[in-house]
Design a protein around this motif. Structure first.
Motif, PDB file in Angstrom:
ATOM      1  N   VAL A   9      -8.918  -4.154  -7.538  1.00 16.93           N
ATOM      2  CA  VAL A   9      -7.461  -4.352  -7.632  1.00 16.93           C
ATOM      3  C   VAL A   9      -6.852  -4.893  -6.335  1.00 16.93           C
ATOM      4  CG1 VAL A   9      -5.262  -3.118  -7.937  1.00 16.93           C
ATOM      5  CG2 VAL A   9      -7.201  -2.598  -9.435  1.00 16.93           C
ATOM      6  N   PHE A  10      -7.130  -4.218  -5.241  1.00 16.53           N
ATOM      7  CA  PHE A  10      -6.483  -4.595  -3.978  1.00 16.53           C
ATOM      8  C   PHE A  10      -6.929  -5.980  -3.518  1.00 16.53           C
ATOM      9  CE2 PHE A  10      -6.142  -4.412   0.736  1.00 16.53           C
ATOM     10  CZ  PHE A  10      -4.776  -4.202   0.843  1.00 16.53           C
ATOM     11  N   VAL A  70       0.855  -1.196   0.000  1.00 12.91           N
ATOM     12  CA  VAL A  70       0.000   0.000   0.000  1.00 12.91           C
ATOM     13  C   VAL A  70       0.893   1.250   0.000  1.00 12.91           C
ATOM     14  CG1 VAL A  70      -1.639   1.354   1.392  1.00 12.91           C
ATOM     15  CG2 VAL A  70      -2.040  -1.085   1.020  1.00 12.91           C
ATOM     16  N   ILE A  71       2.082   1.115   0.556  1.00 16.52           N
ATOM     17  CA  ILE A  71       3.031   2.236   0.552  1.00 16.52           C
ATOM     18  C   ILE A  71       3.851   2.248  -0.739  1.00 16.52           C
ATOM     19  CG2 ILE A  71       5.019   3.252   1.754  1.00 16.52           C
ATOM     20  CD1 ILE A  71       2.487   3.483   3.392  1.00 16.52           C
ATOM     21  N   ALA A 130      -2.107   1.656   5.221  1.00 11.48           N
ATOM     22  CA  ALA A 130      -1.117   0.584   5.417  1.00 11.48           C
ATOM     23  C   ALA A 130      -1.039   0.193   6.879  1.00 11.48           C
ATOM     24  CB  ALA A 130       0.249   1.039   4.903  1.00 11.48           C
ATOM     25  N   LEU A 172       5.089   3.206  -6.567  1.00 15.17           N
ATOM     26  CA  LEU A 172       3.638   3.432  -6.585  1.00 15.17           C
ATOM     27  C   LEU A 172       2.976   2.525  -5.542  1.00 15.17           C
ATOM     28  CD1 LEU A 172       2.922   3.362 -10.444  1.00 15.17           C
ATOM     29  CD2 LEU A 172       2.880   5.382  -8.968  1.00 15.17           C
ATOM     30  N   SER A 173       1.889   3.006  -4.979  1.00 20.66           N
ATOM     31  CA  SER A 173       1.079   2.175  -4.104  1.00 20.66           C
ATOM     32  C   SER A 173       0.266   1.202  -4.948  1.00 20.66           C
ATOM     33  CB  SER A 173       0.138   3.067  -3.289  1.00 20.66           C
ATOM     34  OG  SER A 173      -0.915   2.292  -2.737  1.00 20.66           O
ATOM     35  N   GLY A 232      -6.994   6.169 -13.461  1.00 18.45           N
ATOM     36  CA  GLY A 232      -7.770   5.478 -12.445  1.00 18.45           C
ATOM     37  C   GLY A 232      -7.693   3.988 -12.621  1.00 18.45           C
ATOM     38  N   PRO A 233      -7.509   3.197 -11.530  1.00 20.35           N
ATOM     39  CA  PRO A 233      -7.218   3.666 -10.179  1.00 20.35           C
ATOM     40  C   PRO A 233      -6.077   4.692 -10.199  1.00 20.35           C
ATOM     41  CG  PRO A 233      -7.418   1.276 -10.203  1.00 20.35           C
ATOM     42  CD  PRO A 233      -7.493   1.737 -11.609  1.00 20.35           C
ATOM     43  N   CYS A 234      -6.168   5.669  -9.327  1.00 19.91           N
ATOM     44  CA  CYS A 234      -5.256   6.798  -9.434  1.00 19.91           C
ATOM     45  C   CYS A 234      -4.617   7.146  -8.101  1.00 19.91           C
ATOM     46  CB  CYS A 234      -6.020   8.003  -9.970  1.00 19.91           C
ATOM     47  SG  CYS A 234      -7.173   8.684  -8.767  1.00 19.91           S
ATOM     48  N   ILE A 235      -3.817   8.174  -8.162  1.00 18.70           N
ATOM     49  CA  ILE A 235      -3.106   8.660  -6.989  1.00 18.70           C
ATOM     50  C   ILE A 235      -4.072   8.995  -5.844  1.00 18.70           C
ATOM     51  CG2 ILE A 235      -3.148  11.053  -7.813  1.00 18.70           C
ATOM     52  CD1 ILE A 235      -0.270  11.316  -6.769  1.00 18.70           C
ATOM     53  N   LEU A 284      -2.612   0.690  -4.527  1.00 18.49           N
ATOM     54  CA  LEU A 284      -3.922   1.330  -4.653  1.00 18.49           C
ATOM     55  C   LEU A 284      -3.989   2.320  -5.808  1.00 18.49           C
ATOM     56  CD1 LEU A 284      -4.866   2.032  -0.912  1.00 18.49           C
ATOM     57  CD2 LEU A 284      -5.204  -0.041  -2.266  1.00 18.49           C
ATOM     58  N   GLU A 285      -2.847   2.709  -6.348  1.00 16.26           N
ATOM     59  CA  GLU A 285      -2.863   3.743  -7.395  1.00 16.26           C
ATOM     60  C   GLU A 285      -2.351   3.228  -8.734  1.00 16.26           C
ATOM     61  OE1 GLU A 285      -0.040   7.032  -6.978  1.00 16.26           O
ATOM     62  OE2 GLU A 285       1.147   5.891  -5.558  1.00 16.26           O
ATOM     63  N   VAL A 286      -2.142   1.901  -8.855  1.00 16.23           N
ATOM     64  CA  VAL A 286      -1.650   1.390 -10.149  1.00 16.23           C
ATOM     65  C   VAL A 286      -2.822   1.186 -11.097  1.00 16.23           C
ATOM     66  CG1 VAL A 286       0.379   0.255  -9.213  1.00 16.23           C
ATOM     67  CG2 VAL A 286      -1.749  -1.030  -9.423  1.00 16.23           C
ATOM     68  N   SER A 287      -2.557   1.362 -12.367  1.00 19.30           N
ATOM     69  CA  SER A 287      -3.579   1.131 -13.383  1.00 19.30           C
ATOM     70  C   SER A 287      -3.838  -0.362 -13.490  1.00 19.30           C
ATOM     71  CB  SER A 287      -3.093   1.672 -14.727  1.00 19.30           C
ATOM     72  OG  SER A 287      -3.954   1.196 -15.750  1.00 19.30           O
ATOM     73  N   HIS A 288      -5.134  -0.708 -13.593  1.00 18.97           N
ATOM     74  CA  HIS A 288      -5.456  -2.121 -13.772  1.00 18.97           C
ATOM     75  C   HIS A 288      -5.082  -2.584 -15.176  1.00 18.97           C
ATOM     76  CE1 HIS A 288      -8.865   0.182 -15.181  1.00 18.97           C
ATOM     77  NE2 HIS A 288      -9.311  -0.847 -15.845  1.00 18.97           N
ATOM     78  N   MET A 323      -2.500   6.781   2.223  1.00 16.09           N
ATOM     79  CA  MET A 323      -1.804   5.499   1.992  1.00 16.09           C
ATOM     80  C   MET A 323      -1.147   5.029   3.293  1.00 16.09           C
ATOM     81  SD  MET A 323      -2.182   5.010  -1.294  1.00 16.09           S
ATOM     82  CE  MET A 323      -2.007   5.706  -2.959  1.00 16.09           C
ATOM     83  N   ASN A 366       2.198  10.504 -10.647  1.00  9.13           N
ATOM     84  CA  ASN A 366       1.217   9.568 -11.202  1.00  9.13           C
ATOM     85  C   ASN A 366       0.024  10.300 -11.826  1.00  9.13           C
ATOM     86  OD1 ASN A 366      -0.475   7.483 -11.855  1.00  9.13           O
ATOM     87  ND2 ASN A 366      -0.599   6.621  -9.788  1.00  9.13           N
ATOM     88  N   THR A 376       5.226   6.814  -0.624  1.00  9.42           N
ATOM     89  CA  THR A 376       4.596   6.803  -1.943  1.00  9.42           C
ATOM     90  C   THR A 376       4.978   8.084  -2.681  1.00  9.42           C
ATOM     91  OG1 THR A 376       2.697   7.720  -0.830  1.00  9.42           O
ATOM     92  CG2 THR A 376       2.551   5.429  -1.468  1.00  9.42           C
TER      93      THR A 376
END
Lengths: 373, 373
Positions: free
Chosen positions: A242-243, A28-29, B25, A36-37, B12-15, A39-43, B21, B8, B3
C-alpha cells in the motif's frame, strides 16, 4: 526539519523529491484528512482503489503506454521478475530458447534464473571487458522465445540507447532508468522495473506487459507467479504494498508537474554531461564505461591512483555527499543521478572533485618544494 | 494532527500505535538526524543493516524463537507463501502428500496453490458449516510431508487454540494472530505471516523456519522462491521492503514496551470477551463462530434481521467507527481487535451497539403505541 540536507547519490533506494517526502510523512499521520494513516487503510477501500487507479493512469500518461498493454504492480523486485519472465514466457514456449544480452551483474542474475525454466541463449556478452560497453553486433537464433535486455546497468554504468527489432518479443529490465527518458513502449512486449529508483520506495515492482503476450500463457501457474493473476485482479489479488504504491503515485505526480519524462530527460542529460565532463578533464579520476554507452543514471568512475579512493570518499562525505562508493564487486565510485537529484547536487559534486584535485596538486607542489629545498 | 481520530476495526492493513505512526512519519522526513529520509537510505548501509538485525532480534525475543530457527523477511504476502511452502517442502519430498486442514477462505487458497507442486490431502474441513468451527477430529496419512494449518481465520472469525503433534513438520499461516498471543515456536517447523496485522505495514512477510527443514531441500529452486536464499543472505539477497521492515521494528519495539506478547495477550482476551459478551446478550446481533473456536482477533457477527445491516454500519460510521463491514463473501460484520486497537475503541463499539439497540426498541415501542392508538 527537511530532507536533502545531504547530497544523496545512492544507487537505490534513492533520493525522492522533498515535496513527496513531506506529503508521504503527513499521510502517515493523517491521510488527506481521513483521520486514518495511509498505513492503516484497507486496500479494499474506495479511497485506496483510487490510488491504484491514479498510479496506473500516471504510468500510462508519463510513458504513453498504449491501450493494449497492462500496467501491473507486483512485489519482490526485479529479482522476482528474473524468474517470472521465463516462467511465464519460456516454459510455455515449446522448445524455444530464452535469448539474453549479457551486459552486467543483473543481466547475469536474470540469465541464471532463466535456466530454471528452459534453455538460454546468450546472444552476446561484454563480460571480457568488465561490462564497460553494450555489445550490439549480434543476431538471434530463429527459435528465440524472447530477447531479454537490461536497459541500464546500475553497477557497471552503461545504458542502451537504441533498441533493435528482431521480430521476437522484447523483454526489458528498466529498473534503473524507467521514467528517466522517453521510450517507445510499443517497441517492447514486457517491461519491468523495481520501483526504488525513479518510481518510488522499495517494495513494489512495475510490470508493463502486452495483452497478447498474456494470452500466450496456456498452462496453469501458481497464482502469485502468474502475470494473469495481477491483470485479472487489478494488481489486488492479495494485499498490495500500500505505502509503496501511494508514494509512487505522489512521485509520479511530481514528475508530471516537472513537465513529464521529456522534460526530466533534458535535466538528466544536463546532469550527466556535467559530471562526465568533469571526470574527463580530471587528472585524478577517469570514467569506466565506454563513450557511447555511458549511463545517464549511474556514472561509474575510478581514480588513477588507488590511494585517492578512500581519500576522496572521506572528503566528499565530510561535505555531505553520500552514496558515491562503487558497488562492492567493482570498487571506485558511482554517482547515481536519478530524477529527484537536483542539478545543484551534481554541481556540488563536480566542485568537490575539483577542490579535491586542487588540494592534491598543492600537496604535491609542497612536497616538491620540500624536496627541492 | 493525530492518528486514531477514528476507531479502526479494519481487518488489515490495520491500526498501528500512534507513537509508531509519529516516529515513522518523522523518519520519512529525517531519519534519526541522518539528514536522509528512511525512504532514500541504502539497504546496504550499516544503519539499515542494523534495522534488519534489530527487527530479527525483536521477533526472536517477543516469540522466544529458539536458536535453531531462522527469522526471514520476504515480500509477496501469505499468498506467496501458499506456493513457497509446497515448492520448498512438498516438491522435494518424494511421493509424500501435503496435508491441509481446511478451515476457511485462506486455507482453501493455500490448498489450491499446493496442488501445483504435488498431491494434497485435506485432513478435515468445516466447509459444510460455513467454516464456523475448527475441526479437531482427524488423523494424518503416514505419508504426509507436513501438516498445514491456518491459526486464525480472518474472514470466518475462528482461531486454533491447541496445536497437536502428529510427528510431521507443522506449517502454520499465522498472518492474523502472530504477536497477539503466546505460542511455542518449537511446536512448529515453519511459521509464516503477512506483516499487515500485528507486525507492521503491508509489503513484507515474516517466515520463521527450522534450520533442519532448510537442509531437506536438496534440489535447485529459483532464487526468490527458495527459503535458502533468504537464510543465506540475511533476507537481503535483493532490495528488501525497507520502510515496511523499519516500521515493523518500531511496532515490535512498542509491543516490547507494552510488556511483550504475554501482556498484550491479556489485553486481547479482555477486548474480545467484552465484545463477545455484548454480542451474546444482544437481541439484534449474534456471533457466527462456534463458542470454543472464536477468534480474539476477528470477531464476526451478523444481525438477526437483515434490515439492520446497513442501518448499523451507517450508524457506527457516523460515530467514527470504520472497518466493521464483514468480508464480501460472508456479509454481516467483522470487528478486528488487533494489538494496537485500544480497549476504549472496543468499549465505544459496545456502547454504540447498545445505543443502536435501544434506538430500535424505542422505534418499535413508538410503532406499537401508534398501532395501539
Amino acid at each position: 526539519m527537511s530532507t536533502q540536507q545531504k547530497h544523496n547519490f545512492g544507487a537505490g533506494p534513492c533520493i525522492l523529491p522533498i515535496s513527496v517526502m513531506e506529503k508521504a510523512a503527513s499521510s502517515v499521520i493523517n491521510w488527506d484528512g481521513s483521520g486514518l494513516s495511509i498505513l492503516e487503510v484497507s486496500h479494499r477501500s474506495a479511497e485506496f482503489e483510487e490510488v491504484v487507479a491514479k498510479t496506473q493512469l500516471l504510468v500510462r500518461e508519463l510513458l504513453s503506454v498504449p491501450e493494449d498493454y497492462e500496467v501491473l504492480f507486483l512485489q519482490g523486485g526485479a529479482s522476482t521478475q528474473f524468474s517470472m519472465v521465463p516462467q511465464n514466457l519460456l516454459q510455455a514456449s515449446g522448445n524455444k530458447k530464452g535469448a539474453y544480452l549479457d551486459t552486467g551483474y543483473f543481466a547475469q542474475k536474470a540469465i541464471e534464473q532463466a535456466r530454471h525454466f528452459g534453455e538460454v541463449q546468450i546472444v552476446a556478452s561484454s563480460r571480457e571487458k568488465g561490462y564497460n560497453y553494450i555489445p550490439d553486433n549480434y543476431s538471434l537464433h530463429h527459435d528465440a522465445a524472447y530477447l531479454h535486455l537490461t536497459s541500464n546497468n546500475t553497477i557497471e554504468g552503461t545504458e542502451i540507447f537504441e533498441f533493435r527489432n528482431f521480430g521476437v518479443p522484447l523483454v526489458c529490465d528498466m529498473s534503473s532508468d524507467i521514467f528517466s527518458r522517453e521510450i517507445k513502449v510499443s517497441d517492447f512486449d514486457l517491461i519491468y522495473a523495481g520501483a526504488q529508483k525513479n518510481m518510488g520506495p522499495a517494495g513494489m515492482t512495475l510490470v508493463i506487459i502486452k495483452k497478447t503476450l498474456l494470452t500466450k500463457i496456456k498452462y496453469p501457474l501458481p497464482a502469485m507467479y502468474d502475470y494473469r493473476t495481477y491483470a485479472a485482479n487489478n494488481s489486488m489479488y492479495n494485499t498490495p504494498p500500500v505505502f509503496s504504491i501511494y508514494v509512487s503515485m505522489l512521485n509520479l505526480l511530481w514528475l508530471k508537474d516537472q513537465g513529464g519524462v521529456s522534460a526530466i530527460e533534458k535535466q538528466n542529460i544536463k546532469k550527466a554531461e556535467l559530471l562526465y565532463e568533469a571526470i574527463d578533464k580530471s587528472e585524478i579520476f577517469y570514467g569506466t564505461a565506454d563513450g557511447g554507452h555511458r549511463s545517464r543514471m549511474n556514472v561509474t568512475f575510478q581514480c588513477r591512483d588507488k590511494k585517492h579512493e578512500n581519500g576522496f570518499l572521506n572528503y566528499a562525505q565530510e561535505r555531505g555527499i553520500v552514496g558515491t562508493k562503487g558497488y562492492r564487486s567493482v570498487g571506485g565510485f558511482r554517482a547515481s543521478l536519478y530524477n529527484a537529484l537536483p542539478l545543484f547536487s551534481v554541481e556540488f559534486l563536480v566542485k568537490t572533485m575539483a577542490y579535491y584535485e586542487k588540494m592534491q596538486e598543492m600537496k604535491n607542489a609542497n612536497q616538491s618544494q620540500k624536496i627541492g629545498a
